[in-house]
Scaffold this active site. Sequence first.
Site, PDB file in Angstrom:
ATOM      1  N   HIS A   1      43.612  36.041  44.510  1.00  0.00           N
ATOM      2  CA  HIS A   1      44.892  35.549  44.383  1.00  0.00           C
ATOM      3  C   HIS A   1      45.128  33.667  44.498  1.00  0.00           C
ATOM      4  O   HIS A   1      46.024  33.435  43.874  1.00  0.00           O
ATOM      5  CB  HIS A   1      45.319  35.874  46.034  1.00  0.00           C
ATOM      6  CG  HIS A   1      46.852  36.095  46.092  1.00  0.00           C
ATOM      7  ND1 HIS A   1      47.648  36.263  45.604  1.00  0.00           N
ATOM      8  CD2 HIS A   1      47.303  34.832  47.132  1.00  0.00           C
ATOM      9  CE1 HIS A   1      48.668  36.174  46.313  1.00  0.00           C
ATOM     10  NE2 HIS A   1      48.799  35.579  47.711  1.00  0.00           N
TER      11      HIS A   1
ATOM     12  N   TYR B   1      37.614  42.764  49.265  1.00  0.00           N
ATOM     13  CA  TYR B   1      38.145  43.410  48.765  1.00  0.00           C
ATOM     14  C   TYR B   1      37.966  44.977  47.769  1.00  0.00           C
ATOM     15  O   TYR B   1      38.601  46.036  48.219  1.00  0.00           O
ATOM     16  CB  TYR B   1      39.116  43.865  49.830  1.00  0.00           C
ATOM     17  CG  TYR B   1      40.430  43.085  49.005  1.00  0.00           C
ATOM     18  CD1 TYR B   1      40.182  42.977  47.433  1.00  0.00           C
ATOM     19  CD2 TYR B   1      40.367  41.435  49.132  1.00  0.00           C
ATOM     20  CE1 TYR B   1      41.286  42.086  46.763  1.00  0.00           C
ATOM     21  CE2 TYR B   1      40.710  40.655  48.591  1.00  0.00           C
ATOM     22  CZ  TYR B   1      41.434  40.709  47.591  1.00  0.00           C
ATOM     23  OH  TYR B   1      42.173  39.435  46.485  1.00  0.00           O
TER      24      TYR B   1
ATOM     25  N   ARG C   1      44.756  41.047  37.374  1.00  0.00           N
ATOM     26  CA  ARG C   1      44.405  40.011  38.356  1.00  0.00           C
ATOM     27  C   ARG C   1      42.191  39.501  38.201  1.00  0.00           C
ATOM     28  O   ARG C   1      42.538  40.706  39.467  1.00  0.00           O
ATOM     29  CB  ARG C   1      44.975  39.857  39.727  1.00  0.00           C
ATOM     30  CG  ARG C   1      44.796  38.184  39.494  1.00  0.00           C
ATOM     31  CD  ARG C   1      45.150  37.897  41.919  1.00  0.00           C
ATOM     32  NE  ARG C   1      44.204  38.664  42.144  1.00  0.00           N
ATOM     33  CZ  ARG C   1      43.856  39.032  43.411  1.00  0.00           C
ATOM     34  NH1 ARG C   1      45.067  39.596  44.077  1.00  0.00           N
ATOM     35  NH2 ARG C   1      43.147  39.228  44.443  1.00  0.00           N
TER      36      ARG C   1
END
Length: 359
Positions: free
Chosen positions: A261, A270, A257
């Site tokens: 998200h 993160y 990805r």
Amino acid sequence: MQFSDFDPLKGKRLQVLTPDGEVDPKLLPDFDDDTLRTFFRHMLAARLVDRQCMALQREGRLGTYPPLEGQEACQVGSTMALAATDWIVPSFRELAATLVRGVPLEMILLYWMGNEEGSRIPRDFRLLPVSIPVGTHTLHAVGMAMALRYRQEAGAVVCYFGDGATSEGDFHEAMTFAGVRRAPVVFFCQNNAWAISVPRKIQCAAETLAAKGVGYGMPGIQIDGNDPFAVYLATRTALQQARAGGGPTFIEAVTYRLGPHTTSDDPSRYREDAEVERMRALEPLVRFRRFLEKRGLWSQGWEEGLVRELEEWIEAAVRQAEAHPGPRPQDVFDHMFAELPPHLARQRAELLAAHAGEE
């Protein structure tokens, strides 16, 4: 191609197209030049629509949106393997699969603009509406597959989800039931390395997610999810088995990805930018462009013309979607049930009373 040749318990992974644009001639499907270009066109269209959706969201013209950049090969390769009689059960990131299936772009945009008419997908497309809850739709997919069998209808079901969904209880129940009843369903996991902010390595202790299929009594295969040919081969084989009564298959497509998200997420909190840049070298459009160029099927001018054509198509679809009347407060009730249960009918009346007099 045999699933047994790519046993996930022995660390095998199916790949046909390398990041350098080279192919394994023994595995490459027999596509003509037009079809090869169509693969690229579909992936490029999804990339451009995806980026436009991100821009529209930042301008306040679209609601929360889950980008798919980097996962185009997973969805284009698998959808190209579908027969007209097969069904798609998506999660919420299947923009490319939906476009390849032929759903009008303005309808897709309507959904993300908050208009429930965007979920009213005509039956002929054989594609269920977006499912936001993680993993719950795997049960719907198995139910639909069993319905196809009971009705003796042709076709099978492909169910898309991410790596995070494999940690959910609904996934366990769906896999158990499908394995026992030999349901004609293909579980297609897009392992994009992150379940929102949780990395794959602490989601599950198994060496591969594909091994889970073996545990539920069905073939499991791990494939290169940035390779549209590997995706196509695995999905086509799984669907052929499902339609012939061979039961379900679990496909783990390893991809990445590249974006957040959703537009509500900040991945810089993160993960390192260096990781993202490292994975960009492996993304599907880069490698497929190299493949086409080696075959004399790609040029800068051809792609630039394609981009202009696709941008005009996207712009027209945005205009059409934005010309629709905006969503109304009561829409949240009016598109759920044929007949509202009494407690929801009461809530709807209270909502309308609270908004009485508003335009």
